[in-house]
Design a protein around this motif. Sequence first.
Motif, PDB file in Angstrom:
ATOM      1  N   PRO A 168       6.546  -0.061   0.212  1.00  6.88           N
ATOM      2  CA  PRO A 168       6.185  -0.892  -0.955  1.00  6.88           C
ATOM      3  C   PRO A 168       5.905  -0.067  -2.207  1.00  6.88           C
ATOM      4  O   PRO A 168       6.156  -0.545  -3.320  1.00  6.88           O
ATOM      5  CB  PRO A 168       4.932  -1.636  -0.480  1.00  6.88           C
ATOM      6  N   ALA A 169       5.399   1.165  -2.032  1.00  5.08           N
ATOM      7  CA  ALA A 169       5.194   2.014  -3.208  1.00  5.08           C
ATOM      8  C   ALA A 169       6.524   2.334  -3.884  1.00  5.08           C
ATOM      9  O   ALA A 169       6.641   2.288  -5.120  1.00  5.08           O
ATOM     10  CB  ALA A 169       4.462   3.287  -2.811  1.00  5.08           C
ATOM     11  N   GLY A 170       7.536   2.664  -3.072  1.00  2.56           N
ATOM     12  CA  GLY A 170       8.859   2.937  -3.638  1.00  2.56           C
ATOM     13  C   GLY A 170       9.470   1.720  -4.299  1.00  2.56           C
ATOM     14  O   GLY A 170      10.097   1.819  -5.362  1.00  2.56           O
ATOM     15  N   VAL A 171       9.273   0.540  -3.687  1.00  4.31           N
ATOM     16  CA  VAL A 171       9.791  -0.688  -4.305  1.00  4.31           C
ATOM     17  C   VAL A 171       9.083  -0.947  -5.635  1.00  4.31           C
ATOM     18  O   VAL A 171       9.710  -1.373  -6.612  1.00  4.31           O
ATOM     19  CB  VAL A 171       9.609  -1.878  -3.339  1.00  4.31           C
ATOM     20  N   GLY A 172       7.778  -0.677  -5.703  1.00 10.06           N
ATOM     21  CA  GLY A 172       7.065  -0.839  -6.960  1.00 10.06           C
ATOM     22  C   GLY A 172       7.563   0.113  -8.035  1.00 10.06           C
ATOM     23  O   GLY A 172       7.700  -0.272  -9.202  1.00 10.06           O
ATOM     24  N   VAL A 173       7.857   1.363  -7.656  1.00  9.83           N
ATOM     25  CA  VAL A 173       8.392   2.328  -8.626  1.00  9.83           C
ATOM     26  C   VAL A 173       9.743   1.868  -9.154  1.00  9.83           C
ATOM     27  O   VAL A 173      10.012   1.913 -10.367  1.00  9.83           O
ATOM     28  CB  VAL A 173       8.489   3.718  -7.977  1.00  9.83           C
ATOM     29  N   LEU A 174      10.611   1.422  -8.259  1.00  7.46           N
ATOM     30  CA  LEU A 174      11.921   0.937  -8.703  1.00  7.46           C
ATOM     31  C   LEU A 174      11.787  -0.281  -9.601  1.00  7.46           C
ATOM     32  O   LEU A 174      12.540  -0.435 -10.570  1.00  7.46           O
ATOM     33  CB  LEU A 174      12.781   0.605  -7.483  1.00  7.46           C
ATOM     34  N   GLY A 175      10.819  -1.152  -9.288  1.00  8.13           N
ATOM     35  CA  GLY A 175      10.607  -2.308 -10.148  1.00  8.13           C
ATOM     36  C   GLY A 175      10.148  -1.920 -11.537  1.00  8.13           C
ATOM     37  O   GLY A 175      10.584  -2.511 -12.534  1.00  8.13           O
TER      38      GLY A 175
END
Length: 502
Positions: A315-322
């Motif tokens: 989820p941290a990586g998904v937040g960064v991409l977002g």
Amino acid sequence: MNPRTSSTRRAGASRAPQPATDADEAGFLSLTPERSRVLIAVAARPAAFGLTTFAVLVLGTLLTSGSDLAGASGAVAASWLGAHQVPLVIGKTSLGLLPLLPTALVLWLAARECARAVEPDCTKADLGWIVGAALGGPLLVTSVCLAVTEDASGVIALRPPNTLSAFTWVAALHLLAAATGIATRIRRLLFVLLRLPDWAVSGLYGAGRSVLRLLGCATVVVVVSIGAHIARIGDTYQSASDAVGVFGLTLLSLLYLPNLVVHAVGVLVGSSAHIGAASFGVFSVVGGPIPAFPLLAAIPTGPAQGWWMVLLLVPAGVGVLGGLDCARTSTDRITAPWATLSSAALAALALTVAGAVAGGELGTFGRMGLDPAIFAVITFAWLAIPGYASLLFARWFLVPVGVPPADYTDPYDDYDRDYDDPASDYDAGNDYDAEDDYDDDRDDRVLDYDRPALEGALDAELLDEPTTVGTGHARRGALTAEIVDAEVVETDLPDGDRVDGR
């Protein structure tokens, strides 16, 4: 060929078909035969396909198991209601945990039919007819299914569900499908009608991408867990007496796979999924009775392992991409990250609703699902905080503060271009020639005409009448230009056909 100025072109574009007019509203009750056939397809085709599929599955199951067909109609009606997440009571067992895959397929069919029915120049009246047809057909089928379950309750152990709950679920789901199908065809028009700000549009698209990324990562985790517990999955098939039982358990596992994927998203963000008294997450695993179901064999048992916390990087990586997506497609500033925050909030809301629908009562085992409040807060935090950090990085090192990159296209500009584009369906009724060549940026308003086929020369003297007087220089008028003298000399024509024109 009559050249047009930019103001003339804009005036022609403004005459393009508008979403709604008084005449369109006045003709709300008038339908052409062709339009009526389209609306009938919207109302009947998804329901007919769903009922046919359920009837084939029910009849196939009853015939292969050697049972009689006395309760076939009640089973088909219950399947329709269950596909719309209507809670059922079979005997004394309450079944609120219903599979998401049939629901997704039925709603996808409904959304596709609504999208096909939308025309480029549709009006508000047309959209109202489409939504009404999308709701009318399923609600009519639901009323019939409720009556069938009432009659079949004396033959099979099936209690009629709550009428208000059934109609509410069916109407809400098909309204969502109709809105989604219409939005896929005229989303730019909807943005203009709703007057959404740029950051809200960017946040909406960013939320969709974040939801898909989390669901995709959760699917990978579920598949890996199934492969790691393949031996336990084989043990769950021992309750099946024959090939028909094995096929039935496998089919049920596939139908409930989306439910487990949604619960896996809760595990990835650090929340816990519950099956009655049992629960599992990246930090702890609490034991308890679990149904002997092949798909549930993928649930980890025993104490939580230390390396499971690595999953929190997802989820941290998904937040960064977002955050990077919002930096590329919005004008978010460090002090005003509205698109980033709205993207995180909308994604958390969508996943929370999906988690609530994916859970429910499972007989004597209790409730299976996520804790909606904790899941929503943690999901928003994982998407908002790393997203804001990546926005800071992007604004400091990638693009200037508050300035979108060059490849960013505003959805409102796309909508305007649809009306201005001569080749678009919206501008088909305008009398605009695509071969007209004009230049809006030139101050002297010189228009380029096509040269005639015969060789000639056009001598023109362009005089500009000054409208204001400056100190030492006369400024030309911005909007007045007059051709006062023109002479066309044709050199290659015979003497008898020579033309002198003034």
